[in-house]
Write an enzyme that holds these catalytic residues in place. Structure first.
Site, mmCIF file in Angstrom:
data_model
loop_
_atom_site.group_PDB
_atom_site.id
_atom_site.type_symbol
_atom_site.label_atom_id
_atom_site.label_comp_id
_atom_site.label_asym_id
_atom_site.label_seq_id
_atom_site.Cartn_x
_atom_site.Cartn_y
_atom_site.Cartn_z
ATOM 1 N N ASP A 185 0.868 -1.189 0.000
ATOM 2 C CA ASP A 185 0.000 0.000 0.000
ATOM 3 C C ASP A 185 0.903 1.236 0.000
ATOM 4 O O ASP A 185 2.088 1.160 0.344
ATOM 5 C CB ASP A 185 -0.922 0.013 1.232
ATOM 6 C CG ASP A 185 -1.941 1.163 1.180
ATOM 7 O OD1 ASP A 185 -2.292 1.606 0.070
ATOM 8 O OD2 ASP A 185 -2.374 1.631 2.253
ATOM 9 N N HIS A 231 -7.839 2.807 3.406
ATOM 10 C CA HIS A 231 -7.675 3.600 4.633
ATOM 11 C C HIS A 231 -9.010 3.864 5.340
ATOM 12 O O HIS A 231 -9.036 4.079 6.553
ATOM 13 C CB HIS A 231 -7.052 4.970 4.322
ATOM 14 C CG HIS A 231 -5.575 4.936 4.142
ATOM 15 N ND1 HIS A 231 -4.979 4.434 3.011
ATOM 16 C CD2 HIS A 231 -4.573 5.354 4.955
ATOM 17 C CE1 HIS A 231 -3.663 4.541 3.127
ATOM 18 N NE2 HIS A 231 -3.388 5.097 4.305
ATOM 19 N N CYS A 263 -11.361 2.947 -0.567
ATOM 20 C CA CYS A 263 -9.946 3.195 -0.229
ATOM 21 C C CYS A 263 -9.682 2.381 1.031
ATOM 22 O O CYS A 263 -10.494 2.403 1.968
ATOM 23 C CB CYS A 263 -9.739 4.680 0.029
ATOM 24 S SG CYS A 263 -8.146 5.063 0.787
ATOM 25 N N CYS A 323 -4.494 -1.639 -2.023
ATOM 26 C CA CYS A 323 -4.718 -0.203 -2.242
ATOM 27 C C CYS A 323 -5.604 -0.086 -3.483
ATOM 28 O O CYS A 323 -5.232 -0.563 -4.565
ATOM 29 C CB CYS A 323 -3.364 0.456 -2.479
ATOM 30 S SG CYS A 323 -3.443 2.161 -3.016
ATOM 31 N N GLY A 357 -3.260 9.032 -3.927
ATOM 32 C CA GLY A 357 -4.545 9.554 -4.435
ATOM 33 C C GLY A 357 -4.444 10.805 -5.271
ATOM 34 O O GLY A 357 -5.404 11.199 -5.927
ATOM 35 N N THR A 412 -6.411 2.582 -5.136
ATOM 36 C CA THR A 412 -5.832 3.525 -6.100
ATOM 37 C C THR A 412 -4.780 2.820 -6.964
ATOM 38 O O THR A 412 -4.784 2.950 -8.190
ATOM 39 C CB THR A 412 -5.175 4.711 -5.353
ATOM 40 O OG1 THR A 412 -6.091 5.178 -4.373
ATOM 41 C CG2 THR A 412 -4.816 5.825 -6.295
HETATM 42 N N1 DGL Z 1 -5.035 3.156 0.542
HETATM 43 C C1 DGL Z 1 -5.126 3.704 -0.760
HETATM 44 C C2 DGL Z 1 -6.392 3.214 -1.476
HETATM 45 O O1 DGL Z 1 -6.934 2.185 -1.125
HETATM 46 C C3 DGL Z 1 -4.941 5.152 -1.047
HETATM 47 C C4 DGL Z 1 -4.312 6.104 -0.153
HETATM 48 C C5 DGL Z 1 -3.493 7.128 -0.875
HETATM 49 O O2 DGL Z 1 -4.037 8.120 -1.388
HETATM 50 O O3 DGL Z 1 -2.289 6.904 -0.915
HETATM 51 O O4 DGL Z 1 -6.844 3.824 -2.403
#
Ligand code: DGL
Length: 270
Positions: free
Chosen positions: A16, A194, A192, A80, A49, A82
């Site tokens: 990630d 997070h 996401c 992740c 992102g 993204t």
């Molecule tokens: N954890 C990431 C996701 O699932 C994105 C976080 C970032 O912007 O780096 O999209």
């Protein structure tokens, strides 16, 4: 869910941009026993992102190439959204180990919604992705898909995980444009990795009885397909966490991963 004891030691590489992949790691670890994990956070370029699709694809290619020179990887998990929407399936062409990822569970939300209004939270790069946009445009004929992209939310999630207090008001501000909805989404996609980290905070600012859907469960089916069940007597290795930049938070990050069962933390220069 039922736990699965694997008969061999599988080395899973989890990737990630930051700490969001921990939500995926926690889930995998709660179901599959006897796995050796290597977690890499690309904190040098966090957050992803606001990076371009091409940047992310090239970066991931570079990281996977180097990591596979050092470790024998059974399976790589792009934890992740993204990075997954930006690199899959192209990235698979470059490696001889399987690579799976997480993508926003739009279809699940369609099945779940009763009022046909769906909230979709993700990063800017995810929401700008061509395939995702095309899908949203198509679905908007029948449903109302209300999107919010926010790097701020990603930062807040990391902050919380590292033990800092986060203010509910800061989250509220991000959703200001949702204040005047006549019909509020009954289903919200956490697109996401997070965002599940701040699920409780999100619950406090939204109406009750909303379904929050994240991508972690979708990983398990893909997962079972690739794990090796055949060898036995493999020695237990140590879980390793790698970071790409020594940030001021590295002590907190180390503490967090030690609590999560990792034994070694080191810098991975790339
Ligand atoms: N954890 C990431 C996701 O699932 C994105 C976080 C970032 O912007 O780096 O999209």
């Amino acid at each position: 869910m039922k736990q699965i004891f694997l008969r061999s030691q599988n080395t899973i590489f989890i990737f990630d941009s930051g700490l969001g992949g921990i939500t995926i790691y926690n889930y995998i670890k709660s179901i599959f026993l006897n796995i050796n994990f290597i977690y890499l956070l690309d904190n040098k370029y966090f957050p992803y992102g606001n990076k371009s699709k091409n940047f992310i694809l090239q970066r991931l290619k570079k990281i996977l190439k180097k990591i596979s020179n050092y470790y024998n990887i059974t399976l790589a998990v792009i934890a992740c959204n993204t990075a997954s929407v930006s690199s899959l399936p192209i990235i698979r062409n470059y490696f001889n180990f399987p690579i799976i990822g997480v993508t926003p569970v739009i279809d699940l939300a369609i099945k779940q919604t009763k009022n046909n209004v769906i909230g979709f939270l993700a990063t800017n790069t995810t929401l700008k992705n061509f395939k995702i946009r095309k899908k949203i445009n198509f679905l908007n004929k029948k449903y109302k898909i209300k999107t919010i992209s926010s790097s701020k939310l990603v930062f807040l999630a990391e902050k919380k995980l590292l033990g800092y207090k986060i203010k509910i008001n800061e989250i509220k501000k991000i959703f200001k444009s949702w204040d005047n909805f006549k019909i509020f989404p009954d289903t919200i996609i956490l697109g996401c990795t997070h965002f599940p980290l701040i699920l409780n905070e999100l619950k406090t600012i939204f109406p009750k009885n909303i379904y929050f859907l994240d991508s972690k469960k979708s990983i398990i089916l893909k997962f079972k397909k690739y794990l090796n069940y055949n060898q036995i007597n493999v020695k237990k290795k140590e879980n390793v966490v790698l970071y790409t930049e020594k940030s001021k938070y590295i002590k907190q990050i180390e503490f967090l991963f030690l609590k999560k069962g990792f034994k070694k933390i080191s810098s991975f220069k790339i």
